[in-house]
Design a protein around this motif. Structure first.
Motif, PDB file in Angstrom:
ATOM      1  N   ALA A  11      47.930  36.231  51.423  1.00 27.62           N
ATOM      2  CA  ALA A  11      47.890  36.250  49.962  1.00 27.62           C
ATOM      3  C   ALA A  11      46.531  35.797  49.444  1.00 27.62           C
ATOM      4  CB  ALA A  11      48.996  35.364  49.386  1.00 27.62           C
ATOM      5  N   VAL A  12      45.962  34.768  50.086  1.00 27.24           N
ATOM      6  CA  VAL A  12      44.642  34.286  49.675  1.00 27.24           C
ATOM      7  C   VAL A  12      43.594  35.373  49.874  1.00 27.24           C
ATOM      8  CG1 VAL A  12      42.784  32.664  50.213  1.00 27.24           C
ATOM      9  CG2 VAL A  12      45.149  31.858  50.067  1.00 27.24           C
ATOM     10  N   GLU A  13      43.622  36.025  51.044  1.00 28.23           N
ATOM     11  CA  GLU A  13      42.616  37.050  51.316  1.00 28.23           C
ATOM     12  C   GLU A  13      42.777  38.238  50.382  1.00 28.23           C
ATOM     13  OE1 GLU A  13      40.783  37.891  54.735  1.00 28.23           O
ATOM     14  OE2 GLU A  13      41.444  36.192  55.941  1.00 28.23           O
ATOM     15  N   TRP A  14      44.013  38.638  50.092  1.00 24.98           N
ATOM     16  CA  TRP A  14      44.216  39.756  49.183  1.00 24.98           C
ATOM     17  C   TRP A  14      43.916  39.351  47.743  1.00 24.98           C
ATOM     18  CZ3 TRP A  14      44.292  44.589  50.478  1.00 24.98           C
ATOM     19  CH2 TRP A  14      44.699  44.957  51.761  1.00 24.98           C
ATOM     20  N   TYR A  15      44.115  38.108  47.391  1.00 18.99           N
ATOM     21  CA  TYR A  15      43.688  37.634  46.069  1.00 18.99           C
ATOM     22  C   TYR A  15      42.187  37.854  45.925  1.00 18.99           C
ATOM     23  CZ  TYR A  15      42.097  34.277  42.542  1.00 18.99           C
ATOM     24  OH  TYR A  15      41.461  33.689  41.473  1.00 18.99           O
ATOM     25  N   GLY A  84      36.858  33.632  52.012  1.00 20.62           N
ATOM     26  CA  GLY A  84      36.749  32.601  50.996  1.00 20.62           C
ATOM     27  C   GLY A  84      35.316  32.312  50.589  1.00 20.62           C
ATOM     28  N   ILE A  85      34.425  32.226  51.562  1.00 23.42           N
ATOM     29  CA  ILE A  85      33.031  31.910  51.261  1.00 23.42           C
ATOM     30  C   ILE A  85      32.377  33.042  50.465  1.00 23.42           C
ATOM     31  CG2 ILE A  85      30.745  31.555  52.295  1.00 23.42           C
ATOM     32  CD1 ILE A  85      32.189  30.080  54.594  1.00 23.42           C
ATOM     33  N   SER A  86      32.600  34.287  50.882  1.00 22.94           N
ATOM     34  CA  SER A  86      31.970  35.414  50.199  1.00 22.94           C
ATOM     35  C   SER A  86      32.479  35.542  48.762  1.00 22.94           C
ATOM     36  CB  SER A  86      32.219  36.717  50.963  1.00 22.94           C
ATOM     37  OG  SER A  86      33.600  36.983  51.092  1.00 22.94           O
ATOM     38  N   THR A  87      33.770  35.326  48.550  1.00 24.26           N
ATOM     39  CA  THR A  87      34.317  35.423  47.198  1.00 24.26           C
ATOM     40  C   THR A  87      33.810  34.299  46.313  1.00 24.26           C
ATOM     41  OG1 THR A  87      36.319  36.421  48.108  1.00 24.26           O
ATOM     42  CG2 THR A  87      36.451  35.588  45.860  1.00 24.26           C
ATOM     43  N   PHE A  88      33.723  33.099  46.866  1.00 24.74           N
ATOM     44  CA  PHE A  88      33.235  31.957  46.105  1.00 24.74           C
ATOM     45  C   PHE A  88      31.792  32.178  45.644  1.00 24.74           C
ATOM     46  CE2 PHE A  88      31.449  27.603  45.838  1.00 24.74           C
ATOM     47  CZ  PHE A  88      32.302  27.081  44.871  1.00 24.74           C
ATOM     48  N   ARG A 178      34.174  34.299  36.110  1.00 24.96           N
ATOM     49  CA  ARG A 178      33.687  33.580  37.295  1.00 24.96           C
ATOM     50  C   ARG A 178      34.652  32.476  37.727  1.00 24.96           C
ATOM     51  NH1 ARG A 178      28.303  34.952  38.118  1.00 24.96           N
ATOM     52  NH2 ARG A 178      27.329  36.041  36.347  1.00 24.96           N
ATOM     53  N   ILE A 179      35.441  31.966  36.798  1.00 23.97           N
ATOM     54  CA  ILE A 179      36.412  30.923  37.128  1.00 23.97           C
ATOM     55  C   ILE A 179      37.396  31.433  38.170  1.00 23.97           C
ATOM     56  CG2 ILE A 179      38.279  29.489  36.207  1.00 23.97           C
ATOM     57  CD1 ILE A 179      36.790  29.459  33.539  1.00 23.97           C
ATOM     58  N   ALA A 180      37.828  32.689  37.999  1.00 25.54           N
ATOM     59  CA  ALA A 180      38.801  33.267  38.933  1.00 25.54           C
ATOM     60  C   ALA A 180      38.234  33.325  40.350  1.00 25.54           C
ATOM     61  CB  ALA A 180      39.197  34.664  38.468  1.00 25.54           C
ATOM     62  N   PHE A 181      36.955  33.657  40.488  1.00 28.98           N
ATOM     63  CA  PHE A 181      36.334  33.699  41.809  1.00 28.98           C
ATOM     64  C   PHE A 181      36.133  32.292  42.368  1.00 28.98           C
ATOM     65  CE2 PHE A 181      35.548  37.944  40.351  1.00 28.98           C
ATOM     66  CZ  PHE A 181      35.461  38.708  41.496  1.00 28.98           C
ATOM     67  N   GLY A 182      35.813  31.346  41.508  1.00 27.40           N
ATOM     68  CA  GLY A 182      35.643  29.975  41.969  1.00 27.40           C
ATOM     69  C   GLY A 182      36.929  29.359  42.491  1.00 27.40           C
ATOM     70  N   LEU A 183      38.065  29.788  41.923  1.00 26.47           N
ATOM     71  CA  LEU A 183      39.359  29.267  42.377  1.00 26.47           C
ATOM     72  C   LEU A 183      39.646  29.631  43.830  1.00 26.47           C
ATOM     73  CD1 LEU A 183      41.654  29.966  39.283  1.00 26.47           C
ATOM     74  CD2 LEU A 183      40.908  27.743  40.136  1.00 26.47           C
ATOM     75  N   SER A 184      38.932  30.609  44.352  1.00 29.09           N
ATOM     76  CA  SER A 184      39.146  31.034  45.731  1.00 29.09           C
ATOM     77  C   SER A 184      38.985  29.880  46.705  1.00 29.09           C
ATOM     78  CB  SER A 184      38.170  32.161  46.081  1.00 29.09           C
ATOM     79  OG  SER A 184      38.232  32.471  47.448  1.00 29.09           O
ATOM     80  N   ALA A 185      38.051  28.955  46.424  1.00 29.14           N
ATOM     81  CA  ALA A 185      37.805  27.841  47.336  1.00 29.14           C
ATOM     82  C   ALA A 185      39.062  26.995  47.527  1.00 29.14           C
ATOM     83  CB  ALA A 185      36.662  26.986  46.815  1.00 29.14           C
ATOM     84  N   LEU A 186      39.768  26.723  46.426  1.00 25.74           N
ATOM     85  CA  LEU A 186      40.993  25.929  46.506  1.00 25.74           C
ATOM     86  C   LEU A 186      42.070  26.652  47.301  1.00 25.74           C
ATOM     87  CD1 LEU A 186      42.753  23.534  45.673  1.00 25.74           C
ATOM     88  CD2 LEU A 186      43.251  24.736  43.528  1.00 25.74           C
ATOM     89  N   LEU A 187      42.226  27.958  47.069  1.00 25.34           N
ATOM     90  CA  LEU A 187      43.247  28.733  47.771  1.00 25.34           C
ATOM     91  C   LEU A 187      42.945  28.817  49.262  1.00 25.34           C
ATOM     92  CD1 LEU A 187      43.718  31.630  45.188  1.00 25.34           C
ATOM     93  CD2 LEU A 187      45.196  29.644  45.552  1.00 25.34           C
ATOM     94  N   VAL A 188      41.670  28.910  49.618  1.00 18.74           N
ATOM     95  CA  VAL A 188      41.291  28.972  51.032  1.00 18.74           C
ATOM     96  C   VAL A 188      41.655  27.675  51.742  1.00 18.74           C
ATOM     97  CG1 VAL A 188      39.314  29.011  52.598  1.00 18.74           C
ATOM     98  CG2 VAL A 188      39.495  30.710  50.802  1.00 18.74           C
TER      99      VAL A 188
END
Length: 430
Positions: A11-15, A84-88, A178-188
């Protein structure tokens, strides 16, 4: 715990992956690919979206090899970190007007990394569950990672919908997205914690203890199981093309072609994803009872018919009809998704299963999913009608139907006994 770990990481990766696709339809076309014609900018944005799909076979080859040689668990941790890193980093990428052509170039590079990561994710997540699970309920358990696409898409669309709804257009385009992309770090971080507590699969441990050959699993998979790879790949054409039209292109169609508000398309997609979440395990239970082929054949036939109903509903411009169009499409996607995890796993022996499953899955993603939004825009530009896109989707469904009719029923297969000779034999319909 095992199913939850596979679902959480997927789910995190598909997000992350779908967040890019949704942003391509709403934001990137304006910030990174400015053009006088909005459809041209969107087409360029979707072209970079397709780059992620082109990179997925590379990820399938590299991470699939690593997963067959070193293990499923370690590979899944690596794929999650890459994604996660690339999305962040995308969250901090300046727009075209600030750094010029460097902006879309960097965006493409980060998209490539996303594609590589996703190329090795699905196969490992499915195997982590199917190689642990009960054979009588394999479709049910193997369907859990397939909840990742609708759940990840739901999160991506939901976050962007909230952000775009609570702030002015100018603020959303400037920094809100950009907030949505930054949230990726927490989900990872959440996904990593869950995966660190999951053991390696018993079948891989058994293979490792027997010192069975694992030197070049990708080569072994291609040479010995190319029929299975092609059969599995073609079987996904209707599912993959349909999914990206039902969940991604619909946003472009509703906002840029019909001129409706952004919320109409996003809300329809979110409703469709919510419906898909219980539908996937429900269809998986059915697949465990009656077999993989009947469910797959039914989904493929439905794709051909719904291809035309889908655009007929969209063209009404009615939000309820648009939501119904997406819901119908996502129910068809759910039927496909309930089957492919178990079906793909049952086609390959343990020593090449990660490579074979990943290659087949991502080959279809390149040939069907990556091109679907681009072909859809090109068809509408050429014919000025959604029914041209309907014909294209119907052809994709027919390809899946042909593969399903050629496939052998695999419901009773014992994964531990799938061998090179049996799985290399041509698949035949019973």
């Amino acid at each position: 715990m095992i199913a939850g770990s596979s679902l959480a990481g997927t789910a995190v990766e598909w997000y992350d992956f779908f967040l890019y696709g949704t942003a391509a339809a709403l934001v990137f076309n304006e910030l990174y690919f400015p053009a006088e014609d909005p459809l041209v900018g969107t087409l360029l944005a979707f072209a970079t979206y397709a780059v992620g799909f082109v990179a997925r076979p590379l990820g399938a080859a590299v991470l699939g090899h690593y997963g067959d040689v070193k293990g499923r668990r370690a590979t899944l941790i690596a794929s999650l970190l890459l994604m996660g890193i690339s999305t962040f980093l995308i969250a901090f990428l300046p727009p075209y007007e600030s750094i010029g052509v460097a902006a879309p170039i960097i965006l493409v590079v980060l998209r490539l990394v996303q594609g590589i990561a996703l190329g090795g994710e699905w196969g490992g997540a499915v195997l982590l569950v199917s190689e642990h699970g009960d054979s009588k309920r394999r479709a049910f358990w193997a369907a859990w990672p397939n909840l990742g696409p609708p759940l990840g898409n739901l999160l991506a669309a939901g976050v962007l919908s909230v952000l775009s709804g609570v702030m002015p257009e100018e603020a959303f385009l400037a920094w809100g997205w950009r907030i949505a992309f930054g949230l990726s770090a927490l989900l990872v971080v959440i996904g990593l914690v869950l995966r660190l507590y999951v053991a390696e699969t018993p079948l891989f441990e058994q293979m490792r203890s027997q010192n069975r050959p694992r030197t070049a699993p990708l080569g072994l998979a291609v040479r010995g199981h190319w029929r299975q790879i092609l059969l599995a790949a073609f079987s996904r054409f209707g599912e993959n093309a349909g999914f990206y039209l039902f969940s991604l292109f619909v946003i472009t169609y509703v906002t840029q072609i019909q001129g409706l508000g952004r919320a109409t398309g996003l809300n329809a997609v979110m409703i469709g994803m919510v419906v898909a979440l219980p539908a996937i395990p429900a269809f998986a239970v059915l697949a465990d009872r009656i077999g993989r082929r009947p469910v797959y054949i039914g989904a493929s036939i439905a794709t051909v018919g719904w291809a035309f109903a889908f655009f007929a509903l969209l063209d009404t411009g009615n939000p309820v009809a648009i939501a119904a169009a997406v819901v119908g499409g996502m129910l068809i996607f759910s039927a496909y998704s309930a089957v492919i995890g178990a079906f793909f796993s049952e086609l390959f022996p343990t020593e090449v299963r990660y490579s074979g499953v990943s290659l087949a899955y991502n080959l279809a993603s390149v040939l069907a999913g990556s091109l679907a939004p681009i072909i859809a825009i090109a068809l509408y530009s050429a014919f000025g009608s959604g029914y041209a896109i309907s014909a294209y989707l119907a052809v994709m469904g027919a390809v899946s139907l042909g593969a399903a009719l050629l496939a052998t029923e695999t419901r009773s297969v014992d994964l531990a006994e799938v061998g090179a000779e049996s799985s290399a034999a041509p698949a035949r319909a019973r």
